[in-house]
Scaffold this active site. Structure first.
Site, PDB file in Angstrom:
ATOM      1  CG  HIS A 192      20.757   6.582  14.763  1.00 59.44           C
ATOM      2  ND1 HIS A 192      20.250   7.719  15.355  1.00 59.44           N
ATOM      3  CD2 HIS A 192      21.011   6.933  13.472  1.00 59.44           C
ATOM      4  CE1 HIS A 192      20.193   8.709  14.467  1.00 59.44           C
ATOM      5  NE2 HIS A 192      20.650   8.243  13.321  1.00 59.44           N
ATOM      6  CG  ASP A 406      19.049   0.882  23.870  1.00 57.63           C
ATOM      7  OD1 ASP A 406      19.053   1.124  22.651  1.00 57.63           O
ATOM      8  OD2 ASP A 406      18.017   0.945  24.573  1.00 57.63           O
TER       9      ASP A 406
END
Length: 504
Positions: A192, A406
């Site tokens: 992720h 991110d």
């Protein structure tokens, strides 16, 4: 302490070794060893509260749970994860038609495996070493031990020929450990968070073990194409395996046949329909208007929503806003910034330092530019329920996402989903995975403070027509690719892989 599941929300018993001849226990309750889909994550999808009569559970928020819960109910699924409390031994239990398999962690393991290797070593390293990662052998040893425990629990839970989906950086060794225990399974792994170039990843003393850990899977998923490419580059640098395109060939050994591992991007998303519906409720619309009134009805409300983490670029955002105030480009009370910084890893020293730094900066800017009852920055260091967050999204004229690195950044997508009125402007860091999909945002480099300031001013002055054009395009993208389609795409690709020989 050992606590059995014993309240109205839970049933079940201890996870036994798989026994194909005995798929149920004497009470008729489903047991381990027969679950066609097993998800393995650091945390269970429920928060567990221990009571005198047993345990009570509350569904944890999050996109992963939203995406997988209906699929797991349909597929007779089990979820392997930690309950979130150290030194708490729990039996397996059923919750909302999902079989929960708790993995026990001691306080020492939480400190070394989770706070240490996962968040002190891997987290900063995989985020391009935004801060220096720490390398400690004791942390690594604990990481190996805990990953083996998760793999063992998944091996016991999965049905013959079943599918196991391992989640994220805390469990990067589980695919290979599970492959050794259960070669009959189809194993997927999804990262992720980002994966850095091999020039950065090579710092890790255990780099080969981590790469080989992921390659125990049949399918490795990432958020961005660049992340998948970086994993493939690390495979070539740190192993002698052959790669071709997106596929790594793992040679046969002893009686194990040759197999192929695909590494590809599957960008995650949100439950767009649920957020859009919530944004249209009268209560949320009224709350959004109330938020503007509570702020003194500013002409422009800027909004930042982040975990308080050094990867999110909160200090860069504050610096840019402070300079806009200093040079007179904006002024209080016409323009105000609302910064929500939810608590994160508060036991870790780096996060304590970050919190102090952010709060000092907020105080300085408010002292220099605010007035009585008219703060330049409204700073909240706590979490909010989804309804409140959606109201804030609707209230904000400009959403600032300034991440230094991110994996995706779902806040950007939530903001878009909530703007059913086609109003609002998204300022988005190019270093967030969402930038690959959301090209109609104002894309910025958060390290370029002057560029960030220009983007904020462009967002403030943008015409209503241009806002609507951009937001319409952004919403189309988020609606077409929601979290349910993400899960279905990954699992569909994984299940399409060739069946495995069950012989070790």
């Amino acid at each position: 302490m050992s606590t059995a599941a014993a309240d109205h929300t839970t049933t079940g018993g201890t996870v036994p070794d798989p026994d194909p001849a005995s798929p149920t226990d004497p009470t008729g309750t489903r047991t381990a060893g027969e679950y066609d889909l097993v998800v393995v994550a650091n945390r269970l999808p429920v928060d567990v509260t221990v009571t005198d009569s047993g345990i009570e559970t509350t569904r944890a928020p999050g996109g992963l749970v939203t995406a997988l819960a209906p699929i797991m109910r349909d597929a007779d699924g089990a979820w392997v994860g930690w309950a979130g409390t150290p030194d708490l031994e729990l039996d397996a239990f059923d919750d909302d038609d999902i079989f929960m398999v708790p993995v026990d962690l001691s306080a020492t393991e939480v400190e070394a495996y989770y706070e240490g290797f996962s968040n002190g070593t891997l987290w900063p390293l995989l985020h391009d070493a935004v801060v220096d990662p720490e390398f400690h052998r004791a942390w690594w040893n604990s990481y190996v031990t805990v990953n083996r425990r998760f793999a063992t629990a998944a091996a016991k839970a999965a049905a013959p020929g079943g599918t196991v989906w391992v989640q994220d950086y805390q469990l990067m060794l589980v695919p290979s450990l599970l492959r050794a225990l259960r070669p009959d399974l189809k194993i997927g792994f999804f990262l992720h968070i980002p994966f850095p170039p091999p020039e950065i990843f090579s710092q890790l003393p255990w780099r080969k073990q981590v790469v080989e850990g992921m390659l125990g899977a049949d399918l490795v998923g990432t958020q961005r194409v660049s992340d998948a490419a970086n994993i493939l580059r690390s495979v070539r640098r740190h192993t002698d395996l052959t790669t071709r395109g997106q596929v790594v060939t793992v040679g046969g050994r002893w009686t194990r046949p040759e197999r192929h591992v695909r590494i590809a991007a599957f960008p995650i998303s949100i439950d767009t329909t649920a957020i859009a519906a919530l944004a249209e409720t009268p209560e949320v619309i009224e709350r959004a208007a109330q938020i503007r009134r509570e702020l003194g009805d500013p002409a422009v409300m800027l909004l930042g929503v982040d975990r308080l983490d050094y990867t999110k670029g909160i200090r860069h955002r504050l610096k840019a806003f402070g300079e806009l105030l200093e040079d007179g480009s904006v002024s209080v009370p016409d323009v105000t910034l609302v910064q929500v910084a939810s608590p994160s890893r508060e036991q870790v020293e780096r996060y304590k330092v970050l919190r102090d730094d952010v709060e000092v900066t907020v105080g300085r800017i408010n002292g220099d530019h605010g007035a009585l009852g008219k703060a330049a920055i409204h700073y909240m260091h706590h979490s909010y329920p989804l309804e409140e967050m959606v109201a804030m999204y609707r209230a904000a004229d400009v959403m600032l996402v300034t991440a230094l690195r991110d994996g995706m950044n779902l806040v950007a997508k939530e903001y878009i989903a909530a703007r059913t009125d086609l109003d609002g402007v998204l300022v988005l860091s190019e270093f967030a995975g969402a930038a690959d999909e959301l090209g109609q945002a104002l894309i910025i480099n958060p390290h370029d403070i002057d560029g960030l300031k220009r983007a904020i001013m462009e967002a403030i002055s943008m015409s209503s027509r241009e806002k609507r054009r951009r937001m319409r395009s952004l919403r189309r993208r988020v609606i077409d690719s929601d979290v349910q389609s993400w899960a279905a795409s990954f699992l569909g690709t994984l299940r399409a892989t060739p069946a495995r020989d069950s012989h070790v």
